[in-house]
Write an enzyme that holds these catalytic residues in place. Structure first.
Site, PDB file in Angstrom:
ATOM      1  N   MET A  30       0.853  -1.193   0.000  1.00  0.00           N
ATOM      2  CA  MET A  30       0.000   0.000   0.000  1.00  0.00           C
ATOM      3  C   MET A  30       0.891   1.246   0.000  1.00  0.00           C
ATOM      4  SD  MET A  30      -3.399  -0.963   2.079  1.00  0.00           S
ATOM      5  CE  MET A  30      -2.789  -0.685   3.727  1.00  0.00           C
ATOM      6  N   GLY A  36      11.141  -3.046   5.572  1.00  0.00           N
ATOM      7  CA  GLY A  36      10.436  -4.332   5.521  1.00  0.00           C
ATOM      8  C   GLY A  36      10.001  -4.638   4.090  1.00  0.00           C
ATOM      9  N   HIS A  37       9.356  -3.644   3.444  1.00  0.00           N
ATOM     10  CA  HIS A  37       8.941  -3.833   2.039  1.00  0.00           C
ATOM     11  C   HIS A  37      10.164  -4.084   1.158  1.00  0.00           C
ATOM     12  CE1 HIS A  37       5.559  -1.043   3.376  1.00  0.00           C
ATOM     13  NE2 HIS A  37       4.908  -2.077   2.917  1.00  0.00           N
ATOM     14  N   GLY A 154       5.278 -10.352   4.105  1.00  0.00           N
ATOM     15  CA  GLY A 154       6.037 -10.275   5.355  1.00  0.00           C
ATOM     16  C   GLY A 154       5.304 -11.006   6.481  1.00  0.00           C
ATOM     17  N   GLU A 155       6.085 -11.624   7.364  1.00  0.00           N
ATOM     18  CA  GLU A 155       5.501 -12.306   8.523  1.00  0.00           C
ATOM     19  C   GLU A 155       4.987 -11.322   9.564  1.00  0.00           C
ATOM     20  OE1 GLU A 155       7.786 -16.587   8.480  1.00  0.00           O
ATOM     21  OE2 GLU A 155       8.471 -15.073   9.912  1.00  0.00           O
ATOM     22  N   LYS A 156       5.351 -10.051   9.430  1.00  0.00           N
ATOM     23  CA  LYS A 156       4.860  -9.045  10.378  1.00  0.00           C
ATOM     24  C   LYS A 156       3.324  -9.078  10.427  1.00  0.00           C
ATOM     25  CE  LYS A 156       4.137  -4.596  11.727  1.00  0.00           C
ATOM     26  NZ  LYS A 156       2.833  -4.460  11.086  1.00  0.00           N
ATOM     27  N   GLN A 160      -2.557 -12.115   8.048  1.00  0.00           N
ATOM     28  CA  GLN A 160      -2.761 -11.821   6.622  1.00  0.00           C
ATOM     29  C   GLN A 160      -2.060 -12.880   5.766  1.00  0.00           C
ATOM     30  OE1 GLN A 160      -2.434  -7.792   4.736  1.00  0.00           O
ATOM     31  NE2 GLN A 160      -0.379  -8.445   4.214  1.00  0.00           N
ATOM     32  N   SER A 193       4.501   0.972   8.194  1.00  0.00           N
ATOM     33  CA  SER A 193       4.261   2.312   7.642  1.00  0.00           C
ATOM     34  C   SER A 193       3.645   3.212   8.703  1.00  0.00           C
ATOM     35  CB  SER A 193       3.313   2.231   6.441  1.00  0.00           C
ATOM     36  OG  SER A 193       3.820   1.314   5.515  1.00  0.00           O
ATOM     37  N   ARG A 194       2.937   2.597   9.660  1.00  0.00           N
ATOM     38  CA  ARG A 194       2.259   3.406  10.684  1.00  0.00           C
ATOM     39  C   ARG A 194       3.233   3.955  11.726  1.00  0.00           C
ATOM     40  NH1 ARG A 194      -2.218  -0.462   9.593  1.00  0.00           N
ATOM     41  NH2 ARG A 194      -3.890   0.828   8.760  1.00  0.00           N
TER      42      ARG A 194
HETATM   43  O1  PAF Z   1       0.063  -5.691   3.697  1.00  0.00           O
HETATM   44  C1  PAF Z   1      -0.371  -4.805   2.947  1.00  0.00           C
HETATM   45  O2  PAF Z   1       0.286  -3.801   2.682  1.00  0.00           O
HETATM   46  C2  PAF Z   1      -1.773  -4.951   2.365  1.00  0.00           C
HETATM   47  O3  PAF Z   1      -2.640  -5.575   3.253  1.00  0.00           O
HETATM   48  C3  PAF Z   1      -1.791  -5.668   0.991  1.00  0.00           C
HETATM   49  C4  PAF Z   1      -1.286  -7.095   1.104  1.00  0.00           C
HETATM   50  C5  PAF Z   1      -0.918  -4.895   0.009  1.00  0.00           C
HETATM   51  C6  PAF Z   1      -3.213  -5.708   0.455  1.00  0.00           C
HETATM   52  O4  PAF Z   1      -3.741  -4.435   0.288  1.00  0.00           O
END
Ligand code: PAF
Length: 288
Positions: A30, A36-37, A154-156, A160, A193-194
């Site tokens: 997002m 991390g990304h 990510g496992e964070k 999800q 990101s938060r």
């Molecule tokens: O982890 C995220 O950033 C979001 O939940 C994802 C997987 C991109 C879906 O919008």
């Protein structure tokens, strides 16, 4: 690096690559990228011939009172970071490209959603109703458009990850999910990101989440198997600062995410979610 806005163009590029026999690595995001990304991006770059990242702040995974509008959107900076990693294409659709005219939760009306029963109702699902349905739905859409060979998560965001793995298995998506370890700042705070929205004092208080998780791991390693005692000890660490308001701390089976009354040798995970001031954070660690 190509910047692609429409599903039609993204699908055409992916089709061209697949016909040429290229493997495609995919990192859905997002935006508001952090280390991390970038670790997911580096893995995708290393392991696949082509690497696509998506940047899409997905309205359907935010509740009405959540931070969709405030979510940071530093698009140019994100693209520069992805270009540095060697990204081939950024897929950055507008909400209406993904969800049709209007593109917001308010205008969805009749539409298909992906619901991963059971797993999606626990923890994050109980605290943020509809969140994991929004995630599963957008990830399914992105997989159908990007058609990746491997997708990196990510496992964070452990729940999800489990929801996406279950969806891929149950709906027979033809791709591999690659889980990647949580990246932490030197002081232990899980990258998110938060975190950028924490004041310096809140950031200090937020360290209690990873400290609590570490305390649980240490107790488990010293032989404590009673998860109620582990939970109480972790809660006590979080109570050291009034700004930390715990929503849940749970020791769970790492596959089903069901609460474990005792550590019994099965892979287990501790999950934590807390508000620190106005910012909601989650974290988790493996217990064995
Ligand atoms: O982890 C995220 O950033 C979001 O939940 C994802 C997987 C991109 C879906 O919008």
């Amino acid at each position: 690096m190509k910047i692609i806005n429409t599903p039609r163009e993204m699908r055409a590029l992916s089709q061209e690559w697949r016909c040429a026999g290229e493997s495609i690595g995919f990192v859905p995001t997002m935006g508001a990228l952090h280390e991390g990304h970038l670790s997911l991006a580096q893995a995708a770059r290393r392991e696949c011939n082509k690497f696509v990242a998506s940047i899409f702040v997905n309205p359907t995974q935010f509740g009405p009172d959540e931070d969709f509008a405030e979510y940071a959107r530093p698009f140019e900076r994100d693209c520069a970071l992805l270009e540095e990693v060697g990204c081939d294409a950024v897929f950055a659709p507008a909400p209406q490209d993904i969800y049709g005219a209007g593109g917001s939760t308010a205008s969805l009306g009749a539409r298909a959603f992906v619901e991963v029963g059971g797993l999606s109702e626990l923890w994050e699902g109980a605290t943020r109703p509809g969140h994991l349905r929004g995630v599963a739905t957008v990830v399914a859409i992105l997989f159908n458009v990007v058609r990746p060979t491997r997708a990196y998560f990510g496992e964070k965001d452990f729940q999800q990850l489990k929801v996406v793995e279950q969806m891929v298995h149950d709906l027979h998506f033809d791709l591999q999910i690659v889980p990647c370890e949580t990246v932490r700042d030197a002081d232990g705070l899980a990258m998110s990101s938060r975190n950028a929205r924490l004041s310096p004092a809140e950031r200090q208080a937020a360290l209690l989440l990873s400290r609590a998780l570490r305390a649980g791991v240490e107790m488990a390693h010293s032989g404590e198997c009673d998860t109620t005692k582990l939970g109480a000890a972790m809660q006590a660490v979080c109570s050291e600062h009034p700004a930390v308001e715990v929503q849940y701390i749970a020791v769970v089976d790492a596959q089903t995410l069901a609460t474990l009354p005792a550590l019994d040798g099965r892979p287990a995970r501790t999950l934590i979610a807390a508000r620190v001031g106005s910012v909601r954070l989650i974290d988790n660690v493996p217990l064995n």
